[in-house]
Design an enzyme around this catalytic site. Structure first.
Site: not given
Lengths: 330, 690
Positions: B457, B576, B579, B581, B648, B652
């Protein structure tokens, strides 16, 4: 969307005659407001007469130091014009405080003056609105009025005029040249827009078929140092909560002349004559600026949802006058 | 940050593989697929808020040239919505919210559809409606399993040295991705093909099949490129169902529906407003003895959605006494839905402002106060954290921001007519792992084809999934070709809950390993292996991402205008993977957090029952000029207890805590405490100091 006809006008007289003869005809300038209205169903004209090829796109210097601006001059071009930037910086600042780069590239001088309110109820055809549908009622009364008028509203309408450019032009005592079916005439900008009264459907005194062809700015040495201060709910790309166009002359620490026009506060650009009177002869300090604001605010009638405009206007007037006077004393 | 650019290894800053196509405009979004003889759908929306449709007059609409059909509840295909009451579109004469679709016109051109839609007459029986949210309502109800009580909050409040007890509010907000929802639906009489803008190809696939009683192999959903969603394109909403109904009315013709920007404010959900009574009790050293968050939110009368704003307060800080409750008002509105960090975004505003109030009351530094309340285990579940990195994030953030020199006194700094302040808040988001993803690896023409029905998305899935596959296969990323966004690919969970990369990643890793075991390092052409990913997180741990946000706020002393010239977020979100994105996701979340702090507010007019700020002139989202220096850093801490990828979610967490950091900095600048969002000029001009 209702089908409509489109014509490109090639001279002013023909454009005016065409629209005057056809009740369902409207002029199309940059289209930044009218096209929205077509999509929203606010208006459904039979004929669009495109007036962007009438060669009304010159900014001319007048012999007396004034400037004549063709109605077709785009907002971007006007803001960037050297004559405007030198003689009327308030106008350049006002234009650049409005809309976005893309919209300013499209919007015309005449169209900017004639843009309509952004009252959420005017733009929502599912709610009553006296301006859109006379007699249907005013939904803003008792509704969402953050952007509405504190001066000169009526029980029928409390919408505000959204233009920044017009506020600066009002402060500059601009005169509008109008071509009507019976010939040309000149209208002071101060007389162009109306208060809503019981006819909020009429934003201006213009008749159907009247075409604005130019705006004339008289010579105004005071305007060489002038400011436009716009306060809005985000840093850019938003209509004014309030705005202030101001110019002052100061001699020996006293204000000798002051001009002040306000935006976002009334159905028309608002000349703050009471504030101007209070400033003339006053010592140029924060106390006098606040007193001038109070003199104007004495006739304010805020609604439930826009009481913040009172302290905001006081603050904005004070800030812009302080800036101008500090600059003057340097 | 690593300088490696194009190696493509997991962990390296590989550029988006879909970037060039998007910049050139060749990446096709749902509405853009060329179709032979398409038809266009235009909706007729109710102008009442509650009632019944008595009659639909379609004669004038049908007479418009090019009109193919007018749909209403009287003639639309019957579907079986089950519990999905929001999707029961044109199935009855009931009107449950203002703007509900009550008819729709299918025509050969969009102009004809629009003109005809305006000519459809609808007669209504109008009933009284009620859209007013208040904590004082007597009909609030407790949704299942959303309350927790530990110890005795009231007693702790009574005994504490210092207490904080205030009500905080966050307004209704609307998801507005760049690309509004769009569908092309083609029904050939037996099968349905959908080009759909969705975060969840499989969810659309299974839901539509179920609604229309179709075998799954008779429905195909295609969504390789999606212009954002922020949650509104997770669960389905009315428009896609309407497109399917319309397609069935004109078999053989593809039906195109593009939701308008104004319709984004009626048809596809919103973030519920919240009222949160937050209570904190502490001793003189700032050690919390009680944490309470009583949340009131709204849902629709016809369905239930809970904005779980109390969730973060269950696990954020140590305290023996805790009370978290949620109460809902069922209103005559459309249903709320997910919006970036549902629950956590409002749920990390109110308590994090309350923590700042406590720090001020006790004259303890806000970072230090939080450090003193670090729990050893999850205080709500008593499970160990998979990793708990809040302290490191706050310390690193303090260092990078220059927090140590801060004078805590509010309202005393002024620069060029602006009041200046700084503030901080913590961030958190749960590390979710969704079950049910599978991936396939095929070896063809010397390349490895990764096939998984995931969705990008705009987050970077096209890129990072290839990186993960290359890593697991032990090959360069150029040797991997990614296929996503199609229901004919192995099924994958949704792009939501910050769970996509890790959930899909476990399937990709499993498939790659199984492929190597089956086919070795030199596979034959055509070799293929499919494997399932993880079926959920390790229940023995409490797994969360953490972060700390620091804001500098300027408030104009005359006008009250608020600016955020500086914002720093330091996050810890496991490993990560990319880095570049990742930074975009963090900064995007923080930007949306500033937007939440200063701007976003859907104004409901209770008389009419709908949102009246239905365009971008009235519903403000931060523009470039509102964002100053914005910096996201992270502490790279692989967390293999959270899930096998060690990563993780990052989509959000960036929005959580931002608004609190801004509100806390606003207080530091002005001395005015803000407990209601958004923070406008009103806060300073009409607010009271103290």
């Amino acid at each position: 969307m209702k089908p409509f006809d489109y014509q490109r006008a090639h001279d002013v007289a023909q454009a005016v005659a065409t629209v005057a003869a056809e009740p369902g005809a409207v002029f199309l300038g940059g289209g930044t407001n009218l096209v929205d209205h077509l999509k929203l169903g606010i208006t459904a004209p039979e004929l669009l007469v495109d007036v962007t090829r009438l060669h009304l796109d010159e900014v001319e210097e007048l012999g007396d130091g004034g400037v004549r601006i063709g109605a077709g001059v785009r907002n971007s071009d006007l803001a960037a014009h050297p004559l405007i930037r030198q003689r009327y910086p308030v106008l350049s600042e006002a234009l650049l405080a409005g809309a976005s780069g893309q919209l300013r590239n499209a919007a015309t001088t005449g169209g900017n003056l004639l843009q309509r309110t952004r009252c959420v109820y005017f733009q929502d055809t599912t709610t009553p609105c006296n301006k859109r549908e006379p007699g249907s009622g005013c939904s803003a009364l008792g509704g969402y009025t953050r952007h509405h008028a504190i001066f000169g509203a009526s029980e029928h309408c409390s919408a505000t005029h959204p233009s920044d450019m017009a506020v600066a032009m009002l402060m500059l005592d601009a005169v509008v040249e109008v071509q009507g079916a019976t010939g040309p005439r000149r209208v002071a900008l101060a007389d162009l827009h109306r208060l809503p009264g019981d006819r909020p459907q009429d934003d201006t005194i213009l008749e159907h078929g009247d075409l604005i062809t130019a705006v004339e700015l008289p010579a105004a040495p005071i305007a060489r140092r002038s400011r436009y201060r716009k306060v809005r709910d985000r840093a850019s790309y938003a209509f004014a909560l309030v705005s202030v166009a101001a110019a002052v002359e100061v001699a020996d620490g006293r204000i000798t002349e002051a001009r002040l026009a306000l935006g976002g506060v009334a159905h028309k650009p608002w000349r703050a004559e009471r504030a101007e009177s209070a400033l003339r002869g006053a010592v140029a300090d924060d106390e006098a600026f606040a007193a001038a604001a109070e003199a104007e605010l004495a006739r304010a009638r805020p609604l439930e949802g826009n009481a913040v405009k009172l302290p905001l206007l006081r603050g904005a007037i004070t800030a812009v006058l302080r800036d101008l006077c500090e600059e003057d004393s340097r | 940050m690593t300088q490696a650019i194009a190696t493509g290894d997991a962990g390296s800053a590989m550029r988006r593989v879909d970037g060039p196509d998007k910049v050139r405009g060749t990446a096709r979004y749902a509405f853009e697929y060329p179709m032979k003889e398409p038809a266009y759908l235009h909706l007729v929306q109710s102008t009442i808020t509650r009632g019944r449709v008595r009659a639909v007059h379609d004669g004038a609409a049908l007479a418009v040239q090019g009109v193919l059909a007018v749909l209403s509840h009287t003639n639309a295909t019957r579907i079986d919505p089950g519990d999905e009451t929001e999707l029961a579109v044109l199935q009855s004469d009931g009107v449950a919210y203002r703007g509900q679709p009550v008819a729709a016109v299918v025509a050969k051109t969009p102009e004809a559809a629009r003109e005809a839609a305006a000519l459809v007459g609808v007669d209504y029986d109008v009933y009284q409606h009620d859209v007013h949210l208040s904590a004082a309502r007597t009909d609030l109800f407790a949704p299942d399993d959303t309350d927790t009580h530990q110890g005795d909050l009231e007693a702790a409040m009574a005994e504490a040295d210092t207490v904080i007890d205030h009500v905080y509010s966050t307004p209704m907000q609307h998801n507005n991705p760049m690309e509004p929802h769009a569908t092309i639906a083609l029904w050939d009489g037996t099968s349905l093909i959908l080009h759909e803008s969705t975060q969840a190809v499989r969810m659309v696939h299974t839901t539509i099949a179920s609604l229309f009683g179709l075998e799954r192999d008779r429905v195909r959903v295609i969504a390789p490129y999606v212009g954002g969603g922020f949650g509104a394109k997770g669960p389905l909403h009315a428009p896609v169902v309407l497109a399917c109904l319309a397609a069935m009315a004109v078999p053989g013709r593809p039906v195109k529906l593009a939701v308008t920007r104004r319709q984004m404010f009626t048809l596809v959900g919103y973030r519920s407003p919240t009222l949160q009574r937050v209570r904190l009790a502490a001793d003189a050293q700032g050690r919390l003895s009680a944490v309470g968050d009583d949340v009131t939110a709204q849902s629709a009368r016809f369905t239930q959605f809970v904005e779980r704003a109390g969730d973060p307060s269950r696990m954020m800080y140590a305290a023996p006494n805790r009370r978290i409750t949620h109460r809902l008002a069922a209103l005559d509105t459309n249903a709320p839905t997910w919006m970036r960090a549902p629950g956590e975004a409002p749920g990390m505003f109110a308590p994090e402002v309350a923590m700042d109030e406590l720090a001020c009351a006790l004259d303890i530094d806000p970072v230090e106060l939080r450090l003193r309340n670090e729990p050893e285990v999850d205080p709500g579940t008593h499970k160990p954290f998979s990793s708990r990195t809040l302290a490191e994030c706050m310390r690193e953030g303090s260092r990078l921001f220059g927090w140590a020199d801060r004078d805590p006194a509010p309202g005393v700094r002024r620069h060029d007519g602006w009041l200046v302040g700084t503030g901080m808040a913590a961030s958190t988001y749960p590390a979710l792992l969704m079950p049910g993803s599978s991936a396939e690896i095929r070896f063809e023409k010397g390349r490895y084809e990764l096939r998984i029905g995931a969705s990008d998305i705009g987050t970077g899935a096209w890129t990072v999934l290839g990186q993960l596959a290359a890593e697991a296969l032990g090959v360069g990323v150029d040797a991997v070709r990614v296929h996503i966004g199609d229901s004919t690919l192995p099924a994958a969970s949704l792009a939501g809950g910050s769970s996509g990369t890790v959930s899909w990643g476990t399937a990709i890793t499993a498939a790659a390993r199984a492929f190597r075991e089956e086919h070795g390092d030199t596979p034959a052409p055509g070799a293929r292996t499919t494997a399932r990913g993880s079926d959920g997180a390790d229940e023995n741990y409490s797994a969360h991402s953490f972060g700390a946000q620091f804001a500098e706020v300027h408030v104009h002393a005359d006008t009250g205008e608020v600016r955020v010239p500086r914002l720093l977020g330091v996050f810890s979100a496991g490993r990560i993977i990319n880095p570049l994105t990742a930074r975009s996701q963090f900064i995007g979340g923080m930007t949306m957090g500033v937007s939440m702090a200063l701007h976003e507010h859907s104004v409901v007019d209770p008389r009419f029952g709908h949102v009246v700020t239905q365009d971008f002139a009235d519903y403000h989202i931060s523009v470039n000029a509102d964002i100053g220096e914005i910096r996201a850093e992270w502490i790279d801490t692989p967390d293999y207890r959270a899930n096998p990828t060690g990563a993780k979610g990052i989509g959000e967490i960036g929005i959580t805590g931002t608004a609190a950091a801004v509100a806390n900095a606003f207080h530091h600048a002005t001395g005015v405490r803000v407990r209601d969002l958004p923070i406008t000029v009103d806060a300073y001009l009409l607010g009271s100091r103290g």
